[in-house]
Design a protein around this motif. Sequence first.
Motif, PDB file in Angstrom:
ATOM      1  N   TRP A  14       0.837  -1.211   0.000  1.00  0.00           N
ATOM      2  CA  TRP A  14       0.000   0.000   0.000  1.00  0.00           C
ATOM      3  C   TRP A  14       0.866   1.252   0.000  1.00  0.00           C
ATOM      4  CZ3 TRP A  14      -5.302   1.491   0.676  1.00  0.00           C
ATOM      5  CH2 TRP A  14      -6.220   0.437   0.595  1.00  0.00           C
ATOM      6  N   LEU A  15       1.821   1.303   0.918  1.00  0.00           N
ATOM      7  CA  LEU A  15       2.646   2.501   1.067  1.00  0.00           C
ATOM      8  C   LEU A  15       3.529   2.729  -0.156  1.00  0.00           C
ATOM      9  CD1 LEU A  15       3.631   2.114   4.829  1.00  0.00           C
ATOM     10  CD2 LEU A  15       1.916   3.644   3.844  1.00  0.00           C
ATOM     11  N   THR A  16       4.020   1.658  -0.745  1.00  0.00           N
ATOM     12  CA  THR A  16       4.828   1.800  -1.969  1.00  0.00           C
ATOM     13  C   THR A  16       3.983   2.352  -3.106  1.00  0.00           C
ATOM     14  OG1 THR A  16       6.276  -0.028  -1.296  1.00  0.00           O
ATOM     15  CG2 THR A  16       6.257   0.563  -3.629  1.00  0.00           C
ATOM     16  N   THR A  17       2.746   1.868  -3.210  1.00  0.00           N
ATOM     17  CA  THR A  17       1.833   2.366  -4.250  1.00  0.00           C
ATOM     18  C   THR A  17       1.570   3.857  -4.063  1.00  0.00           C
ATOM     19  OG1 THR A  17       0.764   0.198  -4.423  1.00  0.00           O
ATOM     20  CG2 THR A  17      -0.460   2.095  -5.262  1.00  0.00           C
ATOM     21  N   ILE A  18       1.318   4.255  -2.818  1.00  0.00           N
ATOM     22  CA  ILE A  18       1.046   5.669  -2.540  1.00  0.00           C
ATOM     23  C   ILE A  18       2.282   6.518  -2.819  1.00  0.00           C
ATOM     24  CG2 ILE A  18       0.435   7.333  -0.740  1.00  0.00           C
ATOM     25  CD1 ILE A  18      -1.202   5.094   0.573  1.00  0.00           C
ATOM     26  N   ASP A  19       3.450   6.028  -2.419  1.00  0.00           N
ATOM     27  CA  ASP A  19       4.690   6.774  -2.650  1.00  0.00           C
ATOM     28  C   ASP A  19       4.896   7.035  -4.135  1.00  0.00           C
ATOM     29  OD1 ASP A  19       7.432   7.702  -1.523  1.00  0.00           O
ATOM     30  OD2 ASP A  19       7.967   6.349  -3.153  1.00  0.00           O
ATOM     31  N   THR A  20       4.679   6.008  -4.942  1.00  0.00           N
ATOM     32  CA  THR A  20       4.818   6.162  -6.398  1.00  0.00           C
ATOM     33  C   THR A  20       3.830   7.193  -6.927  1.00  0.00           C
ATOM     34  OG1 THR A  20       5.565   3.867  -6.615  1.00  0.00           O
ATOM     35  CG2 THR A  20       4.748   4.943  -8.602  1.00  0.00           C
ATOM     36  N   ALA A  21       2.586   7.130  -6.418  1.00  0.00           N
ATOM     37  CA  ALA A  21       1.550   8.061  -6.873  1.00  0.00           C
ATOM     38  C   ALA A  21       1.895   9.498  -6.484  1.00  0.00           C
ATOM     39  CB  ALA A  21       0.195   7.659  -6.288  1.00  0.00           C
ATOM     40  N   LEU A  22       2.363   9.690  -5.267  1.00  0.00           N
ATOM     41  CA  LEU A  22       2.695  11.045  -4.810  1.00  0.00           C
ATOM     42  C   LEU A  22       3.896  11.612  -5.567  1.00  0.00           C
ATOM     43  CD1 LEU A  22       2.194  10.698  -0.943  1.00  0.00           C
ATOM     44  CD2 LEU A  22       0.700  11.874  -2.585  1.00  0.00           C
ATOM     45  N   GLN A  23       4.870  10.778  -5.832  1.00  0.00           N
ATOM     46  CA  GLN A  23       6.022  11.237  -6.617  1.00  0.00           C
ATOM     47  C   GLN A  23       5.579  11.658  -8.013  1.00  0.00           C
ATOM     48  OE1 GLN A  23       8.957  11.805  -5.482  1.00  0.00           O
ATOM     49  NE2 GLN A  23       9.279  10.490  -3.709  1.00  0.00           N
ATOM     50  N   SER A  24       4.663  10.882  -8.602  1.00  0.00           N
ATOM     51  CA  SER A  24       4.135  11.233  -9.921  1.00  0.00           C
ATOM     52  C   SER A  24       3.333  12.528  -9.862  1.00  0.00           C
ATOM     53  CB  SER A  24       3.254  10.094 -10.458  1.00  0.00           C
ATOM     54  OG  SER A  24       4.005   8.903 -10.607  1.00  0.00           O
ATOM     55  N   ALA A  25       2.524  12.677  -8.799  1.00  0.00           N
ATOM     56  CA  ALA A  25       1.728  13.894  -8.650  1.00  0.00           C
ATOM     57  C   ALA A  25       2.630  15.119  -8.522  1.00  0.00           C
ATOM     58  CB  ALA A  25       0.824  13.776  -7.423  1.00  0.00           C
ATOM     59  N   LEU A  26       3.717  14.981  -7.776  1.00  0.00           N
ATOM     60  CA  LEU A  26       4.637  16.104  -7.607  1.00  0.00           C
ATOM     61  C   LEU A  26       5.300  16.467  -8.933  1.00  0.00           C
ATOM     62  CD1 LEU A  26       5.690  17.987  -5.411  1.00  0.00           C
ATOM     63  CD2 LEU A  26       7.578  16.381  -5.029  1.00  0.00           C
ATOM     64  N   ALA A  27       5.627  15.437  -9.720  1.00  0.00           N
ATOM     65  CA  ALA A  27       6.226  15.699 -11.031  1.00  0.00           C
ATOM     66  C   ALA A  27       5.237  16.424 -11.948  1.00  0.00           C
ATOM     67  CB  ALA A  27       6.667  14.381 -11.669  1.00  0.00           C
ATOM     68  N   VAL A  28       3.961  16.022 -11.903  1.00  0.00           N
ATOM     69  CA  VAL A  28       2.934  16.679 -12.716  1.00  0.00           C
ATOM     70  C   VAL A  28       2.774  18.138 -12.302  1.00  0.00           C
ATOM     71  CG1 VAL A  28       0.451  16.749 -13.181  1.00  0.00           C
ATOM     72  CG2 VAL A  28       1.671  14.571 -13.287  1.00  0.00           C
ATOM     73  N   LEU A  29       2.746  18.386 -11.006  1.00  0.00           N
ATOM     74  CA  LEU A  29       2.573  19.760 -10.527  1.00  0.00           C
ATOM     75  C   LEU A  29       3.792  20.623 -10.846  1.00  0.00           C
ATOM     76  CD1 LEU A  29       0.829  19.086  -7.087  1.00  0.00           C
ATOM     77  CD2 LEU A  29      -0.195  20.010  -9.176  1.00  0.00           C
ATOM     78  N   ASN A  30       4.968  20.041 -10.777  1.00  0.00           N
ATOM     79  CA  ASN A  30       6.174  20.789 -11.172  1.00  0.00           C
ATOM     80  C   ASN A  30       6.111  21.181 -12.641  1.00  0.00           C
ATOM     81  OD1 ASN A  30       8.060  21.266  -9.015  1.00  0.00           O
ATOM     82  ND2 ASN A  30       8.333  19.055  -8.851  1.00  0.00           N
ATOM     83  N   ASN A  31       5.646  20.244 -13.453  1.00  0.00           N
ATOM     84  CA  ASN A  31       5.500  20.517 -14.890  1.00  0.00           C
ATOM     85  C   ASN A  31       4.480  21.626 -15.115  1.00  0.00           C
ATOM     86  OD1 ASN A  31       5.609  20.355 -17.660  1.00  0.00           O
ATOM     87  ND2 ASN A  31       5.014  18.196 -17.788  1.00  0.00           N
TER      88      ASN A  31
END
Length: 298
Positions: free
Chosen positions: A73-90
């Motif tokens: 669960w936590l690994t899935t969330i970590d991946t999602a949050l990292q992706s979300a941060l990359a999208v927001l940076n873009n």
Amino acid sequence: MTRITHQTIQQRTLANIQANLHRMSDLQSQLSSGKKIEVASNDPAAAASAMRLRTERGDLAQIERNVSDADSWLTTIDTALQSALAVLNNARDLVVQGGNGALGQTSREAIATNIEGLRDSLLGIANTSYLGRNVFAGTSNAAGAFAAAEDGTYPYQGSGAPVERRISEAVSVRVDSDGRAVFGTPEQGNSVFALLDDIVAELRTPTGNPTSRLDALDSRMESVRTELSALGARQRQVQTAQATLTDAKLTNTTRLSEIEDVDLAKVLLDLQVQEVAYKGALSAGARVLQPSLLDFLR
């Protein structure tokens, strides 16, 4: 003086041979099974201890499954949050680019379209699931943590109840993430999806200034970073539990082996001794029981 008859000798000899044969049978059974305790009557105290250790092993196995599930669960969330941060940076880079007053409306429209795509990607990330469960929706079984409503809002469909896993006898850890804290909601007036829509509207307005939304965008990015930090602390808890669980399983296995498993070298030696004793008993019995009535008549 007690009279010793041949019948007495015969009974005692056969009883001793039978007892010796029984001990051999027990040793052969231990050797073939590798276990000292086959039935509780062999050693009631040791059998009780073995039962407690097997119960403990079952508990450890359940905790191991919980820890593994929590880690996933936590690994899935970590991946999602990292992706979300990359999208927001873009998205932030595009907002800064869109704030260039020298850009024509065609370029601003292209940036707006790009940000709409980022918004859709972010919505997909916010609806990330693990084994059919939305990781940002708590215990809710809704189709997604967030929905794109017809009125242009993005309502949160999750519940306020956290998803937890027990990772030790006394410790439980939260394995989901509160989507409201990460992505915001219309009710709180801080929805990141609505914010991106506002930026798109600014870009499509000739006099609009998308950079006026940078502070709000930075605030949402900080929310993602905060959640990542909290998530890291929970992941460390799970990793510590994994290490502790490994030690506990090893200790349990060692203790159970000490109680149940035979010392093969010792059992082999004891069996050889019993075989020699058995053969000797048979030989002695053959000599003692050999005389008959005819021998006395002669």
